[in-house]
Structure formats: structure tokens, C-alpha cells
Write an enzyme that holds these catalytic residues in place. Structure first.
Site, PDB file in Angstrom:
ATOM      1  N   GLU A   1       8.894   1.689   6.534  1.00 25.79           N
ATOM      2  CA  GLU A   1       8.689   2.631   7.323  1.00 25.79           C
ATOM      3  C   GLU A   1       8.360   4.126   6.978  1.00 25.79           C
ATOM      4  O   GLU A   1       7.485   4.954   7.480  1.00 25.79           O
ATOM      5  CB  GLU A   1       9.887   2.940   8.607  1.00 25.79           C
ATOM      6  CG  GLU A   1       9.931   1.557   9.155  1.00 25.79           C
ATOM      7  CD  GLU A   1       8.946   1.656  10.334  1.00 25.79           C
ATOM      8  OE1 GLU A   1       8.397   2.663  10.636  1.00 25.79           O
ATOM      9  OE2 GLU A   1       8.545   0.583  10.884  1.00 25.79           O
TER      10      GLU A   1
ATOM     11  N   GLU B   1       8.970  -2.392  17.784  1.00 25.72           N
ATOM     12  CA  GLU B   1       8.139  -2.659  16.547  1.00 25.72           C
ATOM     13  C   GLU B   1       6.792  -3.205  16.996  1.00 25.72           C
ATOM     14  O   GLU B   1       5.730  -2.994  16.608  1.00 25.72           O
ATOM     15  CB  GLU B   1       8.602  -3.612  15.626  1.00 25.72           C
ATOM     16  CG  GLU B   1       9.665  -3.065  14.694  1.00 25.72           C
ATOM     17  CD  GLU B   1       9.750  -2.236  13.674  1.00 25.72           C
ATOM     18  OE1 GLU B   1       8.354  -1.729  13.449  1.00 25.72           O
ATOM     19  OE2 GLU B   1      10.500  -1.614  12.829  1.00 25.72           O
TER      20      GLU B   1
ATOM     21  N   ASP C   1       2.169  -3.250   9.207  1.00 26.73           N
ATOM     22  CA  ASP C   1       3.584  -3.300   8.752  1.00 26.73           C
ATOM     23  C   ASP C   1       4.383  -3.256   9.978  1.00 26.73           C
ATOM     24  O   ASP C   1       5.636  -4.190  10.028  1.00 26.73           O
ATOM     25  CB  ASP C   1       3.959  -1.928   8.174  1.00 26.73           C
ATOM     26  CG  ASP C   1       3.578  -1.609   6.823  1.00 26.73           C
ATOM     27  OD1 ASP C   1       2.651  -2.582   6.324  1.00 26.73           O
ATOM     28  OD2 ASP C   1       3.742  -0.660   6.281  1.00 26.73           O
ATOM     29  N   GLU C   2       4.083  -2.840  11.031  1.00 31.66           N
ATOM     30  CA  GLU C   2       4.753  -2.825  12.394  1.00 31.66           C
ATOM     31  C   GLU C   2       4.989  -4.301  12.930  1.00 31.66           C
ATOM     32  O   GLU C   2       5.796  -4.888  13.514  1.00 31.66           O
ATOM     33  CB  GLU C   2       4.409  -1.955  13.492  1.00 31.66           C
ATOM     34  CG  GLU C   2       4.035  -0.477  12.949  1.00 31.66           C
ATOM     35  CD  GLU C   2       5.193   0.433  12.844  1.00 31.66           C
ATOM     36  OE1 GLU C   2       6.288  -0.147  12.350  1.00 31.66           O
ATOM     37  OE2 GLU C   2       5.029   1.593  12.663  1.00 31.66           O
TER      38      GLU C   2
ATOM     39  N   HIS D   1       4.803   5.412   6.953  1.00 26.84           N
ATOM     40  CA  HIS D   1       3.858   5.962   7.875  1.00 26.84           C
ATOM     41  C   HIS D   1       4.118   7.426   8.339  1.00 26.84           C
ATOM     42  O   HIS D   1       2.766   7.823   8.545  1.00 26.84           O
ATOM     43  CB  HIS D   1       4.590   5.200   9.037  1.00 26.84           C
ATOM     44  CG  HIS D   1       4.586   3.340   8.867  1.00 26.84           C
ATOM     45  ND1 HIS D   1       5.386   2.711   9.716  1.00 26.84           N
ATOM     46  CD2 HIS D   1       4.124   2.758   7.778  1.00 26.84           C
ATOM     47  CE1 HIS D   1       5.302   1.338   9.404  1.00 26.84           C
ATOM     48  NE2 HIS D   1       4.271   1.435   8.227  1.00 26.84           N
TER      49      HIS D   1
ATOM     50  N   TRP E   1       0.918  -1.199   0.165  1.00 27.77           N
ATOM     51  CA  TRP E   1      -0.071   0.052   0.036  1.00 27.77           C
ATOM     52  C   TRP E   1       0.861   1.293   0.026  1.00 27.77           C
ATOM     53  O   TRP E   1       1.976   1.324   0.463  1.00 27.77           O
ATOM     54  CB  TRP E   1      -0.948  -0.153   1.396  1.00 27.77           C
ATOM     55  CG  TRP E   1      -0.219   0.141   2.487  1.00 27.77           C
ATOM     56  CD1 TRP E   1       0.027  -1.000   3.263  1.00 27.77           C
ATOM     57  CD2 TRP E   1       0.084   1.220   3.336  1.00 27.77           C
ATOM     58  NE1 TRP E   1       0.814  -0.547   4.337  1.00 27.77           N
ATOM     59  CE2 TRP E   1       0.773   0.761   4.549  1.00 27.77           C
ATOM     60  CE3 TRP E   1       0.075   2.636   3.102  1.00 27.77           C
ATOM     61  CZ2 TRP E   1       1.350   1.524   5.645  1.00 27.77           C
ATOM     62  CZ3 TRP E   1       0.582   3.493   4.138  1.00 27.77           C
ATOM     63  CH2 TRP E   1       0.930   3.085   5.264  1.00 27.77           C
TER      64      TRP E   1
ATOM     65  N   HIS F   1       7.535  -6.381  10.928  1.00 28.61           N
ATOM     66  CA  HIS F   1       8.770  -5.874  10.886  1.00 28.61           C
ATOM     67  C   HIS F   1       9.191  -6.559  12.537  1.00 28.61           C
ATOM     68  O   HIS F   1      10.458  -7.139  12.755  1.00 28.61           O
ATOM     69  CB  HIS F   1       9.038  -4.301  11.327  1.00 28.61           C
ATOM     70  CG  HIS F   1       8.662  -3.487  10.003  1.00 28.61           C
ATOM     71  ND1 HIS F   1       8.343  -2.178   9.895  1.00 28.61           N
ATOM     72  CD2 HIS F   1       8.714  -4.010   8.672  1.00 28.61           C
ATOM     73  CE1 HIS F   1       8.313  -1.993   8.664  1.00 28.61           C
ATOM     74  NE2 HIS F   1       8.187  -2.952   8.045  1.00 28.61           N
TER      75      HIS F   1
ATOM     76  N   GLU G   1       7.153   8.683  13.797  1.00 25.26           N
ATOM     77  CA  GLU G   1       7.576   7.968  12.637  1.00 25.26           C
ATOM     78  C   GLU G   1       8.275   8.959  11.773  1.00 25.26           C
ATOM     79  O   GLU G   1       9.080   8.576  11.003  1.00 25.26           O
ATOM     80  CB  GLU G   1       6.006   7.676  11.804  1.00 25.26           C
ATOM     81  CG  GLU G   1       5.235   6.664  12.706  1.00 25.26           C
ATOM     82  CD  GLU G   1       5.654   5.370  12.318  1.00 25.26           C
ATOM     83  OE1 GLU G   1       6.759   4.969  11.734  1.00 25.26           O
ATOM     84  OE2 GLU G   1       5.240   4.260  13.119  1.00 25.26           O
TER      85      GLU G   1
ATOM     86  N   THR H   1       4.837  -0.333  18.623  1.00 28.34           N
ATOM     87  CA  THR H   1       4.317   0.624  17.637  1.00 28.34           C
ATOM     88  C   THR H   1       3.143  -0.057  17.055  1.00 28.34           C
ATOM     89  O   THR H   1       1.859   0.420  16.857  1.00 28.34           O
ATOM     90  CB  THR H   1       5.037   1.101  16.665  1.00 28.34           C
ATOM     91  OG1 THR H   1       5.919  -0.114  16.089  1.00 28.34           O
ATOM     92  CG2 THR H   1       6.154   2.061  17.304  1.00 28.34           C
TER      93      THR H   1
END
Ligand SMILES: [Fe+2]
Ligand SMILES: [Fe+2]
Length: 331
Positions: free
Chosen positions: A113, A166, A198-199, A116, A33, A202, A76, A169
Site C-alpha cells: 500500500e 479495497e 493492487d487494490e 500508492h 512495480w 487486496h 493513501e 478504492t
């Protein structure tokens, strides 16, 4: 061999796996995305109507919510600090002869990252609920101030930190998303939820790095983990300040907001530690030195100890007034 040299050896030994880590835990750039997927389309005739809707929905969200959103966004946005810090870790070499795989990881992780802060910043700007100039000044301060997370250049400590952070977050973006959705801010809800996703990927990657290091160098990995937990995992924005303020002064007030709102609490800190202890199967690790045995013992007992402390913690109820969220005098 010194502990430092062994670390470099271990980083080299794992390096061949980094490409497979990238394949498993990151998403190809053309498939992932992008911020525009979650923001009004600025080439559409509906753009202004969509922005009006965002601004109307945003009025449903309160002061603590916006403070937390701003601080999450700034955290971020300070990505240059994190990338430069990681590039400097022992065993990660962007100038290496054989194109060090670890630096490729850091670049690809940074690239993910970076979206974000981008999407959150654009949303905040459109929402009309925060003083963007103050947000921008704080962001510039935070990048200029850098951070000190107590890891030095040690890869073991840095990967403990990123494994922990990670997941922290992930939790906070997820909760902010749930709150936004509850108050009818569907777009913001989706945005925060996808960032949280995403976090999580990670987190899964970094915890895998640590697990692999445990296989290679169990005693030193255990000592590094214990050392990080003794110092406590500081937040990446611990130097946060407002315009005209001193370094770090805004952080505590933000942290109280996040606690009050239940977005990230002392209890979450303990839960993260429990998850790391369980995934790294501390109880099953064999052939530790005496020091590392002691470190393991400390780590295994730590969640219960921290839980007792967190139950006694009190957080001020009074709202400190941040310059970020004057919200045009509407709060
Ligand atoms: Fe992020
Ligand atoms: Fe992250």
C-alpha cells in the site's frame, strides 16, 4: 466460550493459511512495480522535458478531477493510521511468541500500500496543478485525527470493512485512470490503473479471509457483517479537513466531487455489497442461530433497499472551493 474468545480461536485456526494468502494475493517485493517505474527518470537528461510534458498534459484536467486526485492521494498517505489500526485487531499480534502470521500479513500489505501514496504524491507535486502545502497540511491532519470505522478490535468486522474498502478504492482509482487517459494523460492513466490492480488483489484476499471465517463461525460472521452494514461503511478519510478547518468538514465536499465526477457513487456502494453477498454465498450458509438468520435476511434485502434510496439522492452541483486546488488561480 465468549464470542471474543471464539474469534481469537478462529484467527488462530486460520493463521496457518496466512503464508499461502501472502503468496496468492501479494507480489514478491523484487518483482512488483515501484513508483519510479511510472515517473520521469530523474537521472536521465530527459527528466525536465518529461516533467514539462506532464505539466502540459495536466492542464487538460478540471477542478473536480484534481480535488478527487488530491483526496485519493491523502487517503493513501494516511496509511500509518490503517496499519496501526489493523495491528491492534484481536488475533493479530506482532509481539506473539510464534511470530503471529497475521502481523506478517499486515506488514506485507502495508508495504504494498505504501507505494500508492508515494507515487501519487510525487505525481501531484510534478503536475503543478495543486497547492502541495495545503495537501501536506491536510495529510498531517488526517493522520493526527486518525479514524473510527466502527469495527472496534473485532477481526470479523475489520475484514468486512477491508473487503469492502479495497474494492471501493479499486473502483475509484480505475475510474480516475480512465478519465486521465481520455484527456491524454497517459502516464497518470497507467499509474492509477496499476494502483487499482493492487487494490483488487487486496480485495480478493480480504474477501477470502471472511469466507474462511464464515466456514468456521457462520453465525458470528453474519452478525458482524450485518452490524457493519447497519452502521454503513464509512470512508477511511471521513475525518478529512483543510488547514484551519474542523475535523471531517472537507470530507462531504470531496465526496460530492467524487459523485459528480462519477468516480465513486452511491450506486457503486450497492454494487460492492451485492458482490460481497454473492461471493460469500449468504443464501447457502447453514446452521445459523435465530439472530444470524435475521441478519442474513437483512443483508439479502439490503442492496434493493439501498438502490431505491440512492436513486432519490441528490448532490449539490455548486463547486466548493478547496484550498488544495487553487491551481495558481487557473481554474
Ligand atoms: Fe491503496
Ligand atoms: Fe488498498
Amino acid at each position: 466460550m465468549s464470542a471474543k474468545n471464539i474469534r481469537i480461536e478462529v484467527m488462530r485456526a486460520i493463521e496457518s493459511k496466512v503464508d499461502s494468502f501472502i503468496d496468492s494475493y501479494l507480489i514478491p517485493i523484487d518483482e512488483i512495480w515501484q513508483p519510479t517505474d511510472f515517473l520521469p527518470d530523474n537521472q536521465s537528461d530527459k527528466f525536465l522535458d518529461d516533467v514539462t510534458q506532464i505539466r502540459e498534459e495536466a492542464k487538460e484536467l478540471g477542478y473536480d478531477f484534481w480535488v478527487t486526485m488530491v483526496a485519493d492521494t491523502i487517503t493513501e498517505e494516511a496509511l500509518p493510521t490503517y496499519e496501526s489500526w489493523l495491528m491492534d485487531v484481536e488475533g493479530i499480534d506482532q509481539h506473539g511468541e510464534n511470530k503471529n502470521g497475521w502481523s506478517k500479513w499486515v506488514r506485507h500489505w502495508t508495504a504494498e500500500e505504501n507505494r500508492h501514496g508515494d507515487v501519487l504524491n510525487k505525481y501531484l507535486y510534478l503536475s503543478g496543478r495543486v497547492n502541495m502545502k495545503e495537501v501536506e497540511i491536510t495529510t498531517q491532519h488526517l493522520i493526527a485525527d486518525g479514524f473510527d470505522i466502527g469495527t472496534d478490535r473485532d477481526p470479523y468486522k475489520n475484514f468486512v470493512y477491508t473487503s469492502f474498502q479495497e474494492l471501493a478504492t479499486n473502483i475509484s482509482h480505475k475510474r480516475v485512470g480512465q478519465m486521465a487517459k481520455k484527456k491524454g494523460n497517459l502516464l497518470l492513466g497507467k499509474m492509477c490503473t496499476i494502483i487499482a490492480g493492487d487494490e483488487m488483489r487486496h480485495h480478493l484476499a480480504y474477501r477470502e479471509f471472511v469466507k474462511t471465517i464464515f466456514d468456521h463461525d457462520p453465525s458470528q460472521m453474519m452478525l458482524a457483517f450485518a452490524d457493519m452494514m447497519k452502521k454503513k461503511i464509512v470512508m477511511p478519510a471521513h475525518f478529512l479537513r483543510e488547514s484551519g478547518g474542523n475535523i471531517g468538514t472537507a470530507f462531504e465536499n470531496f465526496s460530492n466531487c467524487a459523485q459528480r465526477l462519477g468516480v465513486y457513487t452511491a450506486h457503486d456502494y450497492v454494487e460492492i455489497l451485492k458482490k460481497l453477498n454473492a461471493y460469500w454465498e449468504l443464501d447457502k450458509i447453514r446452521s445459523l442461530t435465530d439472530d444470524a438468520e435475521k441478519a442474513r435476511d437483512y443483508l439479502m434485502k439490503l442492496p434493493a433497499r439501498l438502490e431505491r434510496i440512492s436513486e432519490r439522492m441528490k448532490f449539490p452541483e455548486d463547486q466548493y472551493h478547496f484550498k488544495w486546488v487553487e491551481a495558481n488561480g487557473r481554474f
